[in-house]
Scaffold this active site. Structure first.
Site, mmCIF file in Angstrom:
data_model
loop_
_atom_site.group_PDB
_atom_site.id
_atom_site.type_symbol
_atom_site.label_atom_id
_atom_site.label_comp_id
_atom_site.label_asym_id
_atom_site.label_seq_id
_atom_site.Cartn_x
_atom_site.Cartn_y
_atom_site.Cartn_z
ATOM 1 N N ASP A 7 0.714 -1.310 -0.144
ATOM 2 C CA ASP A 7 0.110 -0.069 0.068
ATOM 3 C C ASP A 7 0.867 1.050 -0.074
ATOM 4 O O ASP A 7 0.743 1.968 0.971
ATOM 5 C CB ASP A 7 -0.995 -0.113 1.124
ATOM 6 C CG ASP A 7 -1.879 -1.424 1.216
ATOM 7 O OD1 ASP A 7 -2.347 -1.543 0.201
ATOM 8 O OD2 ASP A 7 -1.696 -2.153 2.005
ATOM 9 N N THR A 8 1.613 1.617 -1.169
ATOM 10 C CA THR A 8 2.426 2.406 -1.288
ATOM 11 C C THR A 8 2.467 2.769 -2.926
ATOM 12 O O THR A 8 1.922 2.301 -3.435
ATOM 13 C CB THR A 8 3.715 1.863 -1.019
ATOM 14 O OG1 THR A 8 4.046 1.571 0.350
ATOM 15 C CG2 THR A 8 5.006 3.181 -1.254
ATOM 16 N N VAL A 9 2.921 4.174 -3.155
ATOM 17 C CA VAL A 9 2.996 4.358 -4.588
ATOM 18 C C VAL A 9 4.306 4.957 -4.755
ATOM 19 O O VAL A 9 4.991 5.719 -4.131
ATOM 20 C CB VAL A 9 1.942 5.672 -5.104
ATOM 21 C CG1 VAL A 9 0.566 4.970 -4.897
ATOM 22 C CG2 VAL A 9 2.163 6.889 -4.352
ATOM 23 N N MET B 54 7.268 -0.448 -5.543
ATOM 24 C CA MET B 54 6.485 -0.052 -4.239
ATOM 25 C C MET B 54 5.995 -1.245 -3.490
ATOM 26 O O MET B 54 5.771 -2.387 -4.223
ATOM 27 C CB MET B 54 5.323 0.848 -4.271
ATOM 28 C CG MET B 54 4.280 0.143 -5.474
ATOM 29 S SD MET B 54 3.134 1.559 -6.093
ATOM 30 C CE MET B 54 3.994 2.025 -7.434
#
Length: 577
Positions: free
Chosen positions: A374-376, A456
């Site tokens: 859960d990252t960009v 990511m």
């Protein structure tokens, strides 16, 4: 024109199986943006066309991703970046992560009923000061050419006018719907008529637009003082937290010297220093270097890609690297982190001696990673040869999913990365930055840029950095390097698609392999002692989502950018004309 009655549309099941479509490398002679959402990529192009450089465009993308992909990132989270300056040929690093509230202590957390080794991800004591807003302002003012207000304009427009929700992101949103509804009274700001939006439905974020306007008009004070700061504090205190306005007012970004490792005397890989986990990738590359140099293994380039011997040595090197980084990485302003020692040739050779080419060996001394995606991450380059490798995150999904009143963004839960163990280097202490998973990367050949890249996804990130870099060094193009199946040592945050039997810091031999790596190969790895699993479908998100921009030169010395974007997410690479 026909209209869709969304109330009669069943919530779609995401199909992410064999990537039946293909993507080509994107080439450009001016700027390039590679990111996980097409509309955010367009925001970056808009700024490049307006005369902004790679950093200006990267911040525009960062803000736009808060609108187009809020399940993964936002102004309520943190950010890091690496900037390659084409004029000076230097790599510079910015740490935009926040600290824990000054009054937060291990004893206080225990008094609130927390008994485990980490703060639960839904507990608002896991909220560290959001660093993204300051990171945007500081990055533009330090590396950029334009004004912050101009850079944030595309994101403000997207938030006000509305954006259609993309397919994979909608799936993540639907999975987080119960969390959003339970987290705070302002859940409606992140829902559409009381539910998560379906693919193609349009979301508006008027409160988020107001937050962006406050930053555009007042700079950092617009976020860390006044209405927004008060709303953050009020919400956290209402749920048993101890954050004060002074915690927000005292926040600063740090411009730091990047750490680096010269792999095979061919390329130099740059990472942000601790409290980020980028050192994990460098340690792993150093161990791989040592194994090849002393003849323990033949050169990786001579092994079949994703063969048993290739995967075994990469998995084992990553496991050794994580054993160190999971223990030592913390806030260097509070606890000394022995970066120089961990990256010394002597130490890396010593660690390499623990490798057994015949079986899996798990270092049980310090720890093994868990995982979340859960990252960009995104990469931007410009017509002048600059590159900005940028990453931001809420940590787990929408973070806590708690939305400060009238602000339109969710608060991160990065404090869940603290260790609730007295005496541990990463022990929870007030005013401290926790172990941080999000890491951008750059690679150079000599002093010339080679790659601006990243992958990511929680603890997958250094594993992805190593795997896609080695793919590129084998001669893969940027797109093929990202398309190739990957492995991930462990997984297991509460909202992960794939559940692990591990707790944070526990030890076992668990490793996941992506569909495309054959069952025969995985079975042989099991026979060597790896607790190996094959993952297909939506669970493939745990292998991260990467972006790569490679610098090329034509025969007549003209600059050409070559870019790829991960098929495991909704975005693409686009070039400026």
């Amino acid at each position: 024109m026909s209209k869709v009655d969304w109330s009669k549309v069943d919530r779609p099941q995401l199909v992410l199986q064999r990537f039946p479509s293909r993507r080509s490398i994107v080439y450009g002679t001016k700027g390039v943006v590679a990111c996980s959402q097409p509309l955010a990529a367009e925001a970056g192009l808009e700024i490049l066309r307006a005369g902004g450089n790679a950093c200006d465009a990267a911040v525009a993308v960062s803000a736009a991703l808060n609108v187009t992909e809020p399940s993964c990132c936002g102004v309520g989270g943190d950010a890091f970046c690496l900037f390659y300056d084409a004029k000076t040929k230097e790599v510079k690093a910015m740490n935009g992560s926040g600290r824990s509230p000054a009054a937060l202590t291990l004893d206080y957390v225990r008094s609130q009923g927390v008994t485990g080794r980490t703060i639960p991800s839904t507990n608002l004591n896991s909220v560290t000061v959001p660093g993204a807003a300051a990171a945007w302002v500081d990055a533009v003012e330090t590396f950029g050419k334009l004004k912050v207000a101009d850079v944030l304009a595309p994101a403000i427009r997207l938030a006000e006018e509305g954006v259609p929700v993309s397919e994979i992101h909608s799936y993540a949103w639907q999975r987080s719907e119960p969390l959003i509804k339970a987290a705070s009274p302002d859940a409606h700001a992140m829902l559409l008529n009381g539910r998560a939006p379906l693919p193609g439905e349009v979301m508006h974020f008027p409160d988020l637009a107001k937050t962006f306007r406050a930053i555009a008009e007042q700079g950092k004070d617009g976020f860390y003082k006044g209405r927004i700061a008060q709303a953050i504090v009020d919400l956290i205190k209402s749920k048993g937290g101890v954050m004060e306005l002074s915690d927000l007012e005292s926040h600063t970004s740090d411009f730091v010297e990047p750490i680096k490792y010269a792999y095979a005397d061919e390329v130099t890989i740059y990472e942000c220093p601790p409290n980020g986990q980028g050192i994990t990738a460098l340690i792993a590359l150093g161990i791989l270097d040592a194994l090849q140099q002393d003849g323990t293994i033949k050169p990786l380039s001579e092994m079949d890609h994703n063969s048993v011997e290739y995967l075994h040595v990469l998995v084992e090197s990553m496991r050794l690297a994580f054993a160190d980084s999971r223990y030592y990485v913390t806030d260097p302003d509070v606890v000394h982190v022995p970066v120089k020692e961990l990256l010394s040739k002597e130490y890396l050779r010593k660690r390499a001696k623990q490798f057994d080419p015949t079986k899996a060996t798990v270092d049980i001394q310090h720890g093994s990673p868990v995982q979340s995606s859960d990252t960009v991450y995104f990469s931007v380059t410009d017509q002048w040869g600059n590159a900005c490798s940028f990453i931001q995150s809420n940590y787990a999904g929408f973070g806590t999913a708690a939305i400060p009143h009238g602000c339109g963004f969710t608060l991160q839960n990065r404090g869940s990365c603290f260790t609730l163990e007295a005496g541990h280097p990463n022990e929870l202490v007030g005013g401290k930055r926790p172990y941080h998973t999000i890491i951008p990367a750059l690679a150079t050949r000599g002093d010339e840029l080679f790659l601006s890249y990243g992958v990511m996804g929680g603890f997958m990130q250094p594993q992805g950095h190593v795997q896609v870099l080695l793919n590129m060094l084998r001669g893969f193009g940027p797109q093929a390097a990202l398309d190739a199946p990957r492995f991930c040592i462990s997984a297991g945050l509460p909202d992960s698609e794939v559940k692990s039997t591990m707790g944070a810091g526990d030890i076992n031999a668990e490793v996941f392999f992506e569909e495309g790596i054959t069952e025969e190969t995985v079975q042989k790895l099991r026979d060597m002692g790896h607790e190996a699993h094959i993952i297909s479908g939506p669970g493939r998100g745990l292998f991260g989502r990467g972006q790569i921009i490679q610098k090329l030169r034509t025969a007549d010395d003209k600059l050409v950018w070559a870019a790829g974007s991960d098929p495991r997410i909704d975005g693409h690479a686009v070039a400026q004309i």
